[in-house]
Design a protein around this motif. Sequence first.
Motif, PDB file in Angstrom:
ATOM      1  N   SER A  29      11.664 -73.387  29.218  1.00 45.60           N
ATOM      2  CA  SER A  29      10.228 -73.302  28.953  1.00 45.60           C
ATOM      3  C   SER A  29       9.422 -73.858  30.120  1.00 45.60           C
ATOM      4  O   SER A  29       8.373 -73.297  30.471  1.00 45.60           O
ATOM      5  CB  SER A  29       9.859 -73.988  27.639  1.00 45.60           C
ATOM      6  OG  SER A  29      10.257 -75.322  27.651  1.00 45.60           O
ATOM      7  N   GLU A  49      11.145 -83.349  36.098  1.00 46.09           N
ATOM      8  CA  GLU A  49      12.381 -83.157  35.334  1.00 46.09           C
ATOM      9  C   GLU A  49      13.211 -84.445  35.356  1.00 46.09           C
ATOM     10  O   GLU A  49      13.423 -85.034  36.409  1.00 46.09           O
ATOM     11  CB  GLU A  49      13.161 -81.969  35.925  1.00 46.09           C
ATOM     12  CG  GLU A  49      14.613 -81.871  35.535  1.00 46.09           C
ATOM     13  CD  GLU A  49      14.873 -81.752  34.029  1.00 46.09           C
ATOM     14  OE1 GLU A  49      14.192 -80.965  33.357  1.00 46.09           O
ATOM     15  OE2 GLU A  49      15.757 -82.470  33.539  1.00 46.09           O
ATOM     16  N   ARG A  50      13.695 -84.814  34.184  1.00 46.20           N
ATOM     17  CA  ARG A  50      14.479 -86.049  34.047  1.00 46.20           C
ATOM     18  C   ARG A  50      15.816 -85.996  34.818  1.00 46.20           C
ATOM     19  O   ARG A  50      16.224 -86.967  35.428  1.00 46.20           O
ATOM     20  CB  ARG A  50      14.747 -86.250  32.552  1.00 46.20           C
ATOM     21  CG  ARG A  50      15.638 -87.391  32.222  1.00 46.20           C
ATOM     22  CD  ARG A  50      15.781 -87.526  30.730  1.00 46.20           C
ATOM     23  NE  ARG A  50      16.392 -86.356  30.121  1.00 46.20           N
ATOM     24  CZ  ARG A  50      16.545 -86.173  28.820  1.00 46.20           C
ATOM     25  NH1 ARG A  50      16.079 -87.071  27.983  1.00 46.20           N
ATOM     26  NH2 ARG A  50      17.116 -85.093  28.342  1.00 46.20           N
ATOM     27  N   ILE A  61      23.107 -68.991  27.025  1.00 44.52           N
ATOM     28  CA  ILE A  61      21.865 -68.654  26.327  1.00 44.52           C
ATOM     29  C   ILE A  61      21.717 -67.136  26.294  1.00 44.52           C
ATOM     30  O   ILE A  61      21.655 -66.503  27.340  1.00 44.52           O
ATOM     31  CB  ILE A  61      20.623 -69.241  27.056  1.00 44.52           C
ATOM     32  CG1 ILE A  61      20.739 -70.753  27.195  1.00 44.52           C
ATOM     33  CG2 ILE A  61      19.340 -68.864  26.329  1.00 44.52           C
ATOM     34  CD1 ILE A  61      20.523 -71.531  25.944  1.00 44.52           C
ATOM     35  N   GLY A  62      21.671 -66.583  25.100  1.00 48.01           N
ATOM     36  CA  GLY A  62      21.427 -65.156  24.965  1.00 48.01           C
ATOM     37  C   GLY A  62      19.928 -64.937  24.837  1.00 48.01           C
ATOM     38  O   GLY A  62      19.250 -65.698  24.146  1.00 48.01           O
ATOM     39  N   THR A 100       9.744 -88.795  32.067  1.00 46.31           N
ATOM     40  CA  THR A 100       8.439 -89.184  31.515  1.00 46.31           C
ATOM     41  C   THR A 100       8.652 -90.114  30.325  1.00 46.31           C
ATOM     42  O   THR A 100       9.415 -89.800  29.416  1.00 46.31           O
ATOM     43  CB  THR A 100       7.680 -87.923  31.047  1.00 46.31           C
ATOM     44  OG1 THR A 100       7.440 -87.111  32.193  1.00 46.31           O
ATOM     45  CG2 THR A 100       6.364 -88.275  30.391  1.00 46.31           C
ATOM     46  N   ARG A 155      31.512 -74.987  21.300  1.00 45.61           N
ATOM     47  CA  ARG A 155      31.268 -73.924  22.274  1.00 45.61           C
ATOM     48  C   ARG A 155      32.137 -74.087  23.512  1.00 45.61           C
ATOM     49  O   ARG A 155      32.341 -75.200  23.989  1.00 45.61           O
ATOM     50  CB  ARG A 155      29.785 -73.933  22.706  1.00 45.61           C
ATOM     51  CG  ARG A 155      28.823 -73.834  21.553  1.00 45.61           C
ATOM     52  CD  ARG A 155      27.396 -73.830  22.039  1.00 45.61           C
ATOM     53  NE  ARG A 155      27.053 -72.587  22.701  1.00 45.61           N
ATOM     54  CZ  ARG A 155      26.233 -71.659  22.198  1.00 45.61           C
ATOM     55  NH1 ARG A 155      25.680 -71.836  21.021  1.00 45.61           N
ATOM     56  NH2 ARG A 155      25.961 -70.566  22.856  1.00 45.61           N
ATOM     57  N   ASP A 269      11.175 -75.785  22.805  1.00 54.27           N
ATOM     58  CA  ASP A 269      11.732 -76.618  21.732  1.00 54.27           C
ATOM     59  C   ASP A 269      10.873 -77.851  21.447  1.00 54.27           C
ATOM     60  O   ASP A 269      10.939 -78.403  20.347  1.00 54.27           O
ATOM     61  CB  ASP A 269      13.139 -77.093  22.114  1.00 54.27           C
ATOM     62  CG  ASP A 269      14.194 -76.014  21.876  1.00 54.27           C
ATOM     63  OD1 ASP A 269      13.824 -74.870  21.551  1.00 54.27           O
ATOM     64  OD2 ASP A 269      15.392 -76.328  22.021  1.00 54.27           O
ATOM     65  N   ALA A 279      19.723 -67.946  17.588  1.00 51.68           N
ATOM     66  CA  ALA A 279      19.872 -67.924  19.056  1.00 51.68           C
ATOM     67  C   ALA A 279      18.585 -67.443  19.709  1.00 51.68           C
ATOM     68  O   ALA A 279      18.592 -66.664  20.648  1.00 51.68           O
ATOM     69  CB  ALA A 279      21.053 -67.040  19.469  1.00 51.68           C
ATOM     70  N   GLY A 281      15.880 -69.597  20.635  1.00 47.84           N
ATOM     71  CA  GLY A 281      15.087 -70.626  21.308  1.00 47.84           C
ATOM     72  C   GLY A 281      14.678 -70.270  22.720  1.00 47.84           C
ATOM     73  O   GLY A 281      13.545 -70.547  23.130  1.00 47.84           O
ATOM     74  N   GLY A 282      15.583 -69.664  23.482  1.00 44.07           N
ATOM     75  CA  GLY A 282      15.260 -69.314  24.859  1.00 44.07           C
ATOM     76  C   GLY A 282      14.133 -68.295  24.903  1.00 44.07           C
ATOM     77  O   GLY A 282      13.157 -68.443  25.657  1.00 44.07           O
TER      78      GLY A 282
HETATM   79  C1  LIG Z   1      24.587 -75.225  22.201  1.00 41.29           C
HETATM   80  C2  LIG Z   1      23.314 -74.456  22.247  1.00 41.29           C
HETATM   81  C3  LIG Z   1      23.354 -73.084  22.306  1.00 41.29           C
HETATM   82  C4  LIG Z   1      22.196 -72.339  22.313  1.00 41.29           C
HETATM   83  N1  LIG Z   1      22.268 -70.988  22.375  1.00 41.29           N
HETATM   84  C5  LIG Z   1      21.145 -70.285  22.459  1.00 41.29           C
HETATM   85  C6  LIG Z   1      21.184 -68.881  22.622  1.00 41.29           C
HETATM   86  O1  LIG Z   1      22.230 -68.255  22.671  1.00 41.29           O
HETATM   87  N2  LIG Z   1      20.006 -68.216  22.728  1.00 41.29           N
HETATM   88  C7  LIG Z   1      18.827 -68.888  22.707  1.00 41.29           C
HETATM   89  O2  LIG Z   1      17.782 -68.246  22.837  1.00 41.29           O
HETATM   90  N3  LIG Z   1      18.759 -70.208  22.537  1.00 41.29           N
HETATM   91  C8  LIG Z   1      19.885 -70.923  22.421  1.00 41.29           C
HETATM   92  N4  LIG Z   1      19.815 -72.250  22.296  1.00 41.29           N
HETATM   93  C9  LIG Z   1      18.534 -72.895  22.256  1.00 41.29           C
HETATM   94  C10 LIG Z   1      17.960 -72.975  23.643  1.00 41.29           C
HETATM   95  O3  LIG Z   1      18.866 -73.617  24.508  1.00 41.29           O
HETATM   96  C11 LIG Z   1      16.676 -73.761  23.610  1.00 41.29           C
HETATM   97  O4  LIG Z   1      15.849 -73.277  22.573  1.00 41.29           O
HETATM   98  C12 LIG Z   1      15.972 -73.597  24.918  1.00 41.29           C
HETATM   99  O5  LIG Z   1      16.800 -74.105  25.922  1.00 41.29           O
HETATM  100  C13 LIG Z   1      14.676 -74.353  24.897  1.00 41.29           C
HETATM  101  O6  LIG Z   1      14.242 -74.518  26.180  1.00 41.29           O
HETATM  102  P1  LIG Z   1      13.301 -75.730  26.532  1.00 41.29           P
HETATM  103  O7  LIG Z   1      12.992 -75.579  27.969  1.00 41.29           O
HETATM  104  O8  LIG Z   1      12.176 -75.809  25.566  1.00 41.29           O
HETATM  105  O9  LIG Z   1      14.171 -77.032  26.283  1.00 41.29           O
HETATM  106  P2  LIG Z   1      15.456 -77.526  27.054  1.00 41.29           P
HETATM  107  O10 LIG Z   1      16.300 -76.416  27.506  1.00 41.29           O
HETATM  108  O11 LIG Z   1      16.050 -78.590  26.217  1.00 41.29           O
HETATM  109  O12 LIG Z   1      14.854 -78.190  28.373  1.00 41.29           O
HETATM  110  C14 LIG Z   1      14.152 -79.397  28.348  1.00 41.29           C
HETATM  111  C15 LIG Z   1      14.181 -79.992  29.749  1.00 41.29           C
HETATM  112  O13 LIG Z   1      13.372 -81.155  29.749  1.00 41.29           O
HETATM  113  C16 LIG Z   1      14.072 -82.212  30.384  1.00 41.29           C
HETATM  114  N5  LIG Z   1      13.580 -83.450  29.797  1.00 41.29           N
HETATM  115  C17 LIG Z   1      13.832 -83.929  28.552  1.00 41.29           C
HETATM  116  N6  LIG Z   1      13.179 -85.082  28.360  1.00 41.29           N
HETATM  117  C18 LIG Z   1      12.508 -85.328  29.501  1.00 41.29           C
HETATM  118  C19 LIG Z   1      11.621 -86.369  29.895  1.00 41.29           C
HETATM  119  N7  LIG Z   1      11.318 -87.390  29.096  1.00 41.29           N
HETATM  120  N8  LIG Z   1      11.078 -86.323  31.141  1.00 41.29           N
HETATM  121  C20 LIG Z   1      11.357 -85.279  31.967  1.00 41.29           C
HETATM  122  N9  LIG Z   1      12.185 -84.274  31.648  1.00 41.29           N
HETATM  123  C21 LIG Z   1      12.738 -84.288  30.420  1.00 41.29           C
HETATM  124  C22 LIG Z   1      15.538 -81.938  30.083  1.00 41.29           C
HETATM  125  O14 LIG Z   1      16.391 -82.564  31.015  1.00 41.29           O
HETATM  126  C23 LIG Z   1      15.586 -80.422  30.174  1.00 41.29           C
HETATM  127  O15 LIG Z   1      15.818 -79.975  31.479  1.00 41.29           O
HETATM  128  C24 LIG Z   1      20.964 -73.007  22.257  1.00 41.29           C
HETATM  129  C25 LIG Z   1      20.902 -74.395  22.209  1.00 41.29           C
HETATM  130  C26 LIG Z   1      22.083 -75.114  22.201  1.00 41.29           C
HETATM  131  C27 LIG Z   1      22.033 -76.616  22.148  1.00 41.29           C
END
Ligand SMILES: Cc1cc2nc3c(=O)[nH]c(=O)nc-3n(C[C@H](O)[C@H](O)[C@H](O)COP(=O)(O)OP(=O)(O)OC[C@H]3O[C@@H](n4cnc5c(N)ncnc54)[C@H](O)[C@@H]3O)c2cc1C
Length: 401
Positions: A29, A49-50, A61-62, A100, A155, A269, A279, A281-282
């Motif tokens: 995201s 980024e942390r 991620i699909g 953060t 997984r 998320d 699946a 979330g991405g």
């Molecule tokens: C095992 C697993 C399988 C999945 N399979 C699928 C799939 O097949 N298809 C799909 O669509 N979704 C899937 N998902 C869900 C998907 O991974 C998430 O919905 C998606 O990654 C969300 O993206 P995001 O960027 O919001 O969060 P995230 O990918 O969690 O990214 C958050 C980022 O913020 C950083 N961060 C966190 N806290 C801090 C902070 N305090 N300060 C700075 N940086 C910080 C983290 O290091 C990370 O890089 C899966 C999730 C898991 C756990």
Amino acid sequence: MSRKFPDTLTDGSSGTPKFQVAIVGGGISGLVTAIALLKHPGVSIQIYERAKEFKEIGASIGLGPNGLRSLEKLGVENALSGDALLDNVPRDIIHLGKETIDIEANGNDGVIIHFKDSTSKKADICIGADGIHSNVRKTFVPTHTLHWTGWVALRATFEASRLNDLDFPQDAAHWIGHDRNFFHSHLGKGLFTAVGGFHVDPSSPNAPGRDAKWNGLGSLEQFKEFYKDWNPTIMGFIEACPSIRLFPNFAGSALERWSFNDRVTLVGDAAHTHGGAFAAGGSLAIDDAYALYLALNHVWPASTYRTEKPTKYQISEIFRIYEATRKPHINKILGVVHKAIAGQKADVKTGETETEEQLRQRVLQRMDPEWISEHDVEAAFQEIIGKIGVIQELHEPRHRL
Ligand SMILES: Cc1cc2nc3c(=O)[nH]c(=O)nc-3n(C[C@H](O)[C@H](O)[C@H](O)COP(=O)(O)OP(=O)(O)OC[C@H]3O[C@@H](n4cnc5c(N)ncnc54)[C@H](O)[C@@H]3O)c2cc1C
């Protein structure tokens, strides 16, 4: 803790008072939000980024048609290759090792982001893209909690060549059983993924998986034990796994609002703690980013941009349109997810055995998730804009941007 905000925030390189956007989190995201908002010439982005480095965790991620379509509209053409998103973001705007821990947001001035390393940065707005355990969300909605759903995913991602001797359907497939499922698929770069898991009663103090760490190493023996009575093809996949990782599943309820003090909003998320269901979330994260861009460009069009930044009222309007575009769809998904989680908990507790016929009926009657994977975020946005247009005609002064 209260600090003085500067009168003007400038783009460090040129001195132009660009609209400074700080993104917390460099996951899907965060990166797609950066790609999207950078399409506007008046926006300057910094990503905090942390993690100290970017690496693949092997979860696979699909992406659904909805997310792929949004990426295409944002001009990301190589969406299915592993490094696609990073390739589209200038490296010098990504700051690694910046965790953060706190944010001050003042509607009239801007935001100050405080990091664990005791440094701080200021910006006009902050976008929390820091995942399901979001610190940005915790700062503004401290009462929101996450719950372990009792589901632990197992997984593995490995070289597809390890399956050489196995005769199996080459398409991705989802196998559904009485108490667990199994999913397998080819991935890019010659990789393959196998995904299983188990459900337990999360309220039980001795529930297996209770102490599982996200992305922690699991037991291949236990993986085999779970599927020992399944079709032998499944055991073939499991035999090919070099190791297995655990992903305990967490979820939380829908947020009342996604933006705070006219200066902070959430994407991905961080905004919707749906626990990875469908699946999706991405793709949902990508659609959030695209919706935020559409709202920004509607209220503060790139075509009319000269040098002035959006006003506080414009920012508030951007966030309002963004939320109105995304929240109804997301809340509907969260409703389905929480109903399913409650059903699973009840099944685990009663321990009743499902008959073959009941399983067949459950599979036949399960919800068609097409309304999620085919959701058209641009159409949802246009619908909101249409409604705002009507309201504006009736209440012109109140809704003037
Ligand atoms: C095992 C697993 C399988 C999945 N399979 C699928 C799939 O097949 N298809 C799909 O669509 N979704 C899937 N998902 C869900 C998907 O991974 C998430 O919905 C998606 O990654 C969300 O993206 P995001 O960027 O919001 O969060 P995230 O990918 O969690 O990214 C958050 C980022 O913020 C950083 N961060 C966190 N806290 C801090 C902070 N305090 N300060 C700075 N940086 C910080 C983290 O290091 C990370 O890089 C899966 C999730 C898991 C756990």
